[in-house]
Design a protein around this motif. Structure first.
Motif, mmCIF file in Angstrom:
data_model
loop_
_atom_site.group_PDB
_atom_site.id
_atom_site.type_symbol
_atom_site.label_atom_id
_atom_site.label_comp_id
_atom_site.label_asym_id
_atom_site.label_seq_id
_atom_site.Cartn_x
_atom_site.Cartn_y
_atom_site.Cartn_z
ATOM 1 N N GLU A 93 20.292 43.387 -14.560
ATOM 2 C CA GLU A 93 20.570 43.953 -13.229
ATOM 3 C C GLU A 93 21.508 43.057 -12.425
ATOM 4 N N LYS A 96 24.909 43.826 -13.659
ATOM 5 C CA LYS A 96 25.368 45.140 -13.204
ATOM 6 C C LYS A 96 25.778 45.120 -11.739
ATOM 7 N N CYS A 113 27.433 52.445 -8.245
ATOM 8 C CA CYS A 113 26.689 51.552 -9.142
ATOM 9 C C CYS A 113 25.956 50.454 -8.379
ATOM 10 N N HIS A 127 21.992 50.077 -8.876
ATOM 11 C CA HIS A 127 21.445 48.886 -9.517
ATOM 12 C C HIS A 127 20.724 47.954 -8.544
#
Length: 150
Positions: free
Chosen positions: A36, A39, A51, A55
Motif C-alpha cells: 500500500e 501504491k 488511485c 489506496h
C-alpha cells in the motif's frame, strides 16, 4: 475531464492480465502495508487522485495510520515515522516511477540488499511497475474518484 471509456468493456483481456498481476502481488513476499505504501507513493508522484483515494482507504482499513499517510509525500523529512526498510522501499518506488531521471540506482539497490532478498526486491519492482501501469490506465481513461473500473 470526462471519462473516456470503460477498459473492462473495451479490452477485457488486458484488464484480466492486470488482475493476474494483482493476484500474484497479493501472495508475494512483501507485506500488505509495504504494497500500500508503494501504491500510494507512486500514485502521488503520478498525480492519480483515483488511485490515491483508493489506496489510502485500503491502507487505513489495513491498520495504516493517517499520520504516516499524511507524511508519505515527505518521507525523507519525516524522521523515524518510517523504518529504514520502508525508506528503502519508498526510494525504490520513486526511482522506478521516475525511471526517466536515472532509474533504480546502484546505491538504492545495494541498500535494499541489506534488508531484503532478491525475491522480495523483485516483488517490490513488480508492485511499483504494476501501480504505475494502473495509474497510466486511470489517467488515460480519465476515471474519476467514485467511478468504477468495472
Amino acid at each position: 475531464m470526462q471519462k473516456r471509456f470503460n477498459m473492462k468493456a473495451v479490452a477485457p483481456n488486458a484488464l484480466k492480465a492486470m488482475i493476474g498481476l494483482e493476484t500474484y502481488l497479493s501472495q508475494c513476499a512483501i507485506s500488505k502495508t509495504t504494497r500500500e505504501l508503494i501504491k500510494i507513493r507512486a500514485s502521488q508522484i503520478n498525480g492519480c487522485a483515483f488511485c490515491i483515494n483508493m489506496h489510502t482507504r485500503d491502507a487505513i482499513k489495513n491498520g495504516e495510520t493517517q499520520q504516516r499517510i499524511f507524511l508519505l509525500n515527505a518521507w525523507r523529512e519525516a524522521g523515524n515515522i518510517f523504518t529504514e526498510e520502508e525508506k528503502v522501499v519508498l526510494a525504490i518506488t520513486e526511482e522506478i516511477t521516475l525511471i526517466h531521471e536515472h532509474g533504480l540506482s546502484d546505491e538504492t539497490y545495494t541498500s535494499a540488499l541489506r534488508f531484503f532478498d532478491e525475491t522480495q526486491i523483485a516483488d517490490m519492482i513488480m508492485a511499483v511497475v504494476t501501480i504505475n501501469l494502473w495509474n497510466r490506465i486511470v489517467l488515460s481513461t480519465q476515471l474519476q474518484i467514485g467511478d468504477s473500473m468495472a
